[in-house]
Write a protein that holds these residues in place. Structure first.
Motif, mmCIF file in Angstrom:
data_model
loop_
_atom_site.group_PDB
_atom_site.id
_atom_site.type_symbol
_atom_site.label_atom_id
_atom_site.label_comp_id
_atom_site.label_asym_id
_atom_site.label_seq_id
_atom_site.Cartn_x
_atom_site.Cartn_y
_atom_site.Cartn_z
ATOM 1 N N ASN A 425 0.835 -1.189 0.000
ATOM 2 C CA ASN A 425 0.000 0.000 0.000
ATOM 3 C C ASN A 425 0.872 1.241 0.000
ATOM 4 O O ASN A 425 1.688 1.434 0.895
ATOM 5 C CB ASN A 425 -0.919 -0.001 1.227
ATOM 6 C CG ASN A 425 -1.969 -1.087 1.155
ATOM 7 O OD1 ASN A 425 -2.553 -1.315 0.099
ATOM 8 N ND2 ASN A 425 -2.202 -1.766 2.266
ATOM 9 N N VAL A 426 0.683 2.083 -0.990
ATOM 10 C CA VAL A 426 1.404 3.344 -1.066
ATOM 11 C C VAL A 426 0.499 4.441 -0.518
ATOM 12 O O VAL A 426 -0.670 4.513 -0.855
ATOM 13 C CB VAL A 426 1.789 3.661 -2.524
ATOM 14 C CG1 VAL A 426 2.513 4.994 -2.599
ATOM 15 C CG2 VAL A 426 2.641 2.550 -3.102
ATOM 16 N N THR A 427 1.045 5.276 0.350
ATOM 17 C CA THR A 427 0.260 6.381 0.896
ATOM 18 C C THR A 427 -0.112 7.338 -0.224
ATOM 19 O O THR A 427 0.753 7.842 -0.933
ATOM 20 C CB THR A 427 1.062 7.145 1.968
ATOM 21 O OG1 THR A 427 1.411 6.238 3.014
ATOM 22 C CG2 THR A 427 0.243 8.284 2.543
ATOM 23 N N MET A 428 -1.399 7.578 -0.388
ATOM 24 C CA MET A 428 -1.861 8.498 -1.417
ATOM 25 C C MET A 428 -3.280 8.950 -1.091
ATOM 26 O O MET A 428 -4.013 8.284 -0.365
ATOM 27 C CB MET A 428 -1.793 7.861 -2.798
ATOM 28 C CG MET A 428 -2.674 6.656 -3.014
ATOM 29 S SD MET A 428 -2.307 5.818 -4.583
ATOM 30 C CE MET A 428 -2.446 7.172 -5.747
ATOM 31 N N PRO A 429 -3.677 10.109 -1.612
ATOM 32 C CA PRO A 429 -5.032 10.595 -1.365
ATOM 33 C C PRO A 429 -6.069 9.649 -1.950
ATOM 34 O O PRO A 429 -5.833 8.989 -2.952
ATOM 35 C CB PRO A 429 -5.056 11.948 -2.090
ATOM 36 C CG PRO A 429 -3.622 12.324 -2.280
ATOM 37 C CD PRO A 429 -2.886 11.039 -2.427
ATOM 38 N N SER A 430 -7.227 9.593 -1.318
ATOM 39 C CA SER A 430 -8.321 8.779 -1.837
ATOM 40 C C SER A 430 -8.911 9.458 -3.078
ATOM 41 O O SER A 430 -8.704 10.648 -3.299
ATOM 42 C CB SER A 430 -9.402 8.621 -0.763
ATOM 43 O OG SER A 430 -9.881 9.898 -0.363
ATOM 44 N N PRO A 431 -9.664 8.732 -3.898
ATOM 45 C CA PRO A 431 -10.293 9.345 -5.076
ATOM 46 C C PRO A 431 -11.196 10.510 -4.666
ATOM 47 O O PRO A 431 -11.882 10.439 -3.648
ATOM 48 C CB PRO A 431 -11.103 8.189 -5.673
ATOM 49 C CG PRO A 431 -10.374 6.958 -5.226
ATOM 50 C CD PRO A 431 -9.892 7.278 -3.846
ATOM 51 N N ARG A 432 -11.222 11.560 -5.507
ATOM 52 C CA ARG A 432 -11.998 12.762 -5.180
ATOM 53 C C ARG A 432 -12.045 13.727 -6.358
ATOM 54 O O ARG A 432 -11.315 13.578 -7.332
ATOM 55 C CB ARG A 432 -11.372 13.471 -3.991
ATOM 56 C CG ARG A 432 -9.963 14.023 -4.283
ATOM 57 C CD ARG A 432 -9.272 14.494 -3.031
ATOM 58 N NE ARG A 432 -8.930 13.383 -2.156
ATOM 59 C CZ ARG A 432 -8.584 13.516 -0.887
ATOM 60 N NH1 ARG A 432 -8.546 14.710 -0.338
ATOM 61 N NH2 ARG A 432 -8.268 12.469 -0.161
#
Length: 520
Positions: A425-432
Motif C-alpha cells: 500500500n502506497v500512501t496516497m489521497p483517496s479518489p476525489r
C-alpha cells in the motif's frame, strides 16, 4: 400594403419572456419566504455591510486546521513559505455551508492562521483566485457563487477583489465592462493581465454556459473583452486552464449541459484542447487567436473536477483526480472517482501518468516478509496479464519523476514488481474531485475535495504533500477519519421536509451532482 415591422414582433417576444421570468421570480420568492429563507442578494448585501463596519484585523490560530470543504482556491505565496486558502463549500446531506474565510498555512511551522479583516469579500465557492508577486503578494479573486443552506437559491458573483497579504487589507475593484455573473469559470495570469474564460450561470429557472474571454489589466485596472479569431471552444465550465512558458494559454476539458427535452438535460464531458494567444502581427495587443491542439502521451481519461496546478520550475503542470459520470437513464447518474496523478510537459504538450515507487512502503512490506519467511506458505505465481509494466524514470535536471504505463492500475498493484513480489500500500489521497492543489519548493500540496458513495456526498479535510524531486509517495499531513460520520441522511428525524411532509431527496441528489461538475 406595407410590410410588417419584424422588429416590433421581436420586442413583443422579449416582453413576454421578461413578463414570464418576473412571474417565476415572484413565485420563487414566495416559496422561499414560506421556507423561512431570505433573498440571497439581500443576504450578501448584509454580509458586505457587516464586514465594512469591522475596524480591526482578527487572527486566529486554527488548532485543528480549516473546516472540510471543496471548490475553494489554494495558492502558494511567491515570497513566503505559505499557502493561501480562500472560500469553498460543504454539504452535510441537509445543509450547505459557504465559506468566506481566508486561511494561511505556514509550511515550516505547519500551522493554520485564519485572518478576518474589515471589508472582506463575501463567502463564495467555485470562484477563481490568482496570487501575484510584488507588494508582499496580492490575491486576486473573481466571481463564484453563494448557495442558500437548502440549495434553493444560487447567487453568482461578478465582482473582483484583491487581498494585500502584507498589510492584510481587502479592496473591492470597481472596474466596469467586466465579465457577467458566473461560477465554474477559469482565470490565469498572463504577463500583466488576468485572463478569464468560460463558466456558467444558473438562476434556478434556467442556465447558461459561457466561452467568452475577458482581460483585466493589472496596471490600468481596467476590463476588456476580446473576440479571438479562429475556432473557439464550445461554452463550458470547470475546464483546466494553464499559462505556457511562451505566454500562450492552454484550455482543455470541461463540462456543459444541453437540453434534450422539457426538464431533461444531457451532460457533456469535453476532452478537446485549445490554445489562446495574442496575434504576433498585432502591435497593439488587441487581437488574439484560438487554435485547436492535440495533446499527446498518456492522457487522463475523460472526466470533470480535475485539479490542476502549473509549476514554472521545470515547465510542468500537474493534474489530479476528478470524476466521470455515467448517465444510466434520464434520472440516475453514477460516478467513478479518480486519484491518479498526471504530469503535462508545458513545452511539448505531452502527458505522462506518474507512478510513485513507494520506497517506504516497500521497506515496510520487506520487513514483514522477513519476519514471516520462516513460516511455510504457498507462493502464487502472477499471471503474465497481471504483471505491471515497468515505469520510466524521467530526469530533466530539475525534477526526477517516475512515469507510469498507459494502463490504469490501483495504488497497490502499481508498484508490484514484474517478478510477482508482494504488492504494498502506497500512501496516497483517496479518489476525489474539487480539491485544492498548489506547488511550493518542489512539493505538491493537496487539500480536501468531494467524493460520492451512492446517494451520499462526503466532503474531505485531509491534506497531503508529494516531494516532486523524489517521487516516492505522498505524505499525509492531516488525517481525515470523520468524513463519513459528518453526513446526515435525508431520512433521519432531523431531515428537511416540505410542509406536506414529502421529501425531494432524489431530485436534490441529481442537482448536487450536476452542480459539482459545473463548479469544477
Amino acid at each position: 400594403m406595407g410590410k410588417k415591422d419584424k422588429s416590433k414582433k421581436g420586442k413583443g417576444a422579449e416582453k413576454t419572456i421578461a413578463k414570464t421570468l418576473k412571474k417565476q421570480t415572484t413565485k420563487l420568492k414566495k416559496e422561499l419566504a414560506a421556507k423561512g429563507e431570505e433573498d440571497l442578494e439581500q443576504v450578501i448585501k448584509e454580509l458586505e455591510e457587516a464586514d465594512r463596519k469591522k475596524n480591526a484585523i482578527v487572527e486566529d490560530l486554527l488548532k485543528d486546521g480549516p473546516s472540510r470543504r471543496a471548490n475553494f482556491s489554494l495558492n502558494a505565496h511567491f515570497e513566503k513559505d505559505e499557502i493561501v486558502m480562500f472560500g469553498g463549500e460543504y454539504f452535510n446531506g441537509q445543509k450547505t455551508y459557504c465559506f468566506g474565510d481566508l486561511v494561511l498555512y505556514n509550511l515550516k511551522k505547519k500551522t493554520w492562521l485564519k485572518i478576518q479583516a474589515p471589508g472582506a469579500a463575501p463567502p463564495r465557492c467555485a470562484h477563481q483566485a490568482v496570487l501575484t508577486a510584488g507588494e508582499g503578494g496580492q490575491l486576486w479573486i473573481f466571481g463564484g457563487e453563494y448557495a442558500s443552506p437548502s440549495q434553493s437559491q444560487f447567487y453568482h458573483y461578478k465582482d473582483l477583489w484583491v487581498f494585500y497579504l502584507k498589510t492584510k487589507k481587502w479592496e473591492k475593484i470597481n472596474a466596469t465592462l467586466g465579465p457577467s455573473s458566473r461560477s465554474g469559470h477559469r482565470m490565469v495570469l498572463c504577463k500583466k493581465n488576468l485572463v478569464v474564460f468560460g463558466g456558467y450561470h444558473d438562476n434556478g429557472l434556467d442556465y447558461k454556459y459561457y466561452n467568452d474571454v475577458h482581460l483585466f489589466d493589472l496596471e490600468s485596472r481596467t476590463w476588456r473583452k476580446i473576440e479571438p479569431s479562429g475556432t473557439a471552444p464550445s461554452p463550458r465550465s470547470g475546464c483546466q486552464m494553464v499559462t505556457l512558458p511562451d505566454g500562450r494559454i492552454l484550455i482543455t476539458g470541461g463540462y456543459s449541459k444541453n437540453k434534450v427535452k422539457k426538464d431533461v438535460d444531457k451532460g457533456i464531458i469535453h476532452s478537446d484542447a485549445f490554445l489562446l494567444f495574442p496575434d504576433k502581427h498585432d502591435t497593439n495587443g488587441t487581437k488574439w487567436k484560438w487554435q485547436t491542439v492535440k495533446l499527446t502521451g498518456t492522457k487522463p481519461s475523460p472526466r470533470t473536477g480535475m485539479s490542476v496546478v502549473a509549476n514554472t520550475i521545470g515547465n510542468r503542470a500537474y493534474f489530479f483526480g476528478g470524476v466521470h459520470d455515467e448517465e444510466e437513464d434520464e434520472e440516475n447518474i453514477s460516478g467513478s472517482f479518480f486519484n491518479d496523478l498526471y504530469c503535462l510537459d508545458l513545452e511539448k504538450l505531452n502527458f505522462n501518468r506518474i507512478i510513485l515507487d513507494g520506497v517506504k512502503a516497500k521497506k515496510e512490506a520487506s520487513e514483514t516478509e522477513e519476519s514471516t519467511s520462516a513460516m511455510p506458505q504457498e507462493a502464487e505465481q502472477a499471471e503474465p496479464s497481471e504483471l505491471v509494466e515497468q515505469p520510466i524514470v524521467h530526469d530533466d535536471g530539475i525534477f526526477t519523476l517516475t512515469i507510469g504505463p498507459s494502463s490504469t492500475t490501483n495504488a497497490e498493484s502499481a508498484i508490484a514488481g514484474a517478478s510477482g513480489t508482494t504488492a504494498v500500500n502506497v500512501t496516497m489521497p483517496s479518489p476525489r474531485m474539487g480539491s485544492g492543489l498548489c506547488v511550493k519548493h518542489g512539493q505538491l500540496y493537496l487539500y480536501g475535495g468531494i467524493v460520492e458513495d451512492g446517494d451520499k456526498q462526503y466532503t474531505l479535510n485531509d491534506m497531503f504533500a508529494l516531494d516532486l524531486h523524489k517521487g516516492v509517495e505522498w505524505d499525509e499531513l492531516i488525517h481525515d477519519e470523520q468524513a463519513k460520520s459528518e453526513w446526515i441522511d435525508s431520512d433521519s428525524e432531523s431531515s428537511g421536509m416540505d410542509s406536506d411532509g414529502s421529501s425531494d431527496s432524489n431530485d436534490d441528489d441529481e442537482e448536487e451532482s450536476d452542480e459539482a461538475m459545473e463548479e469544477n
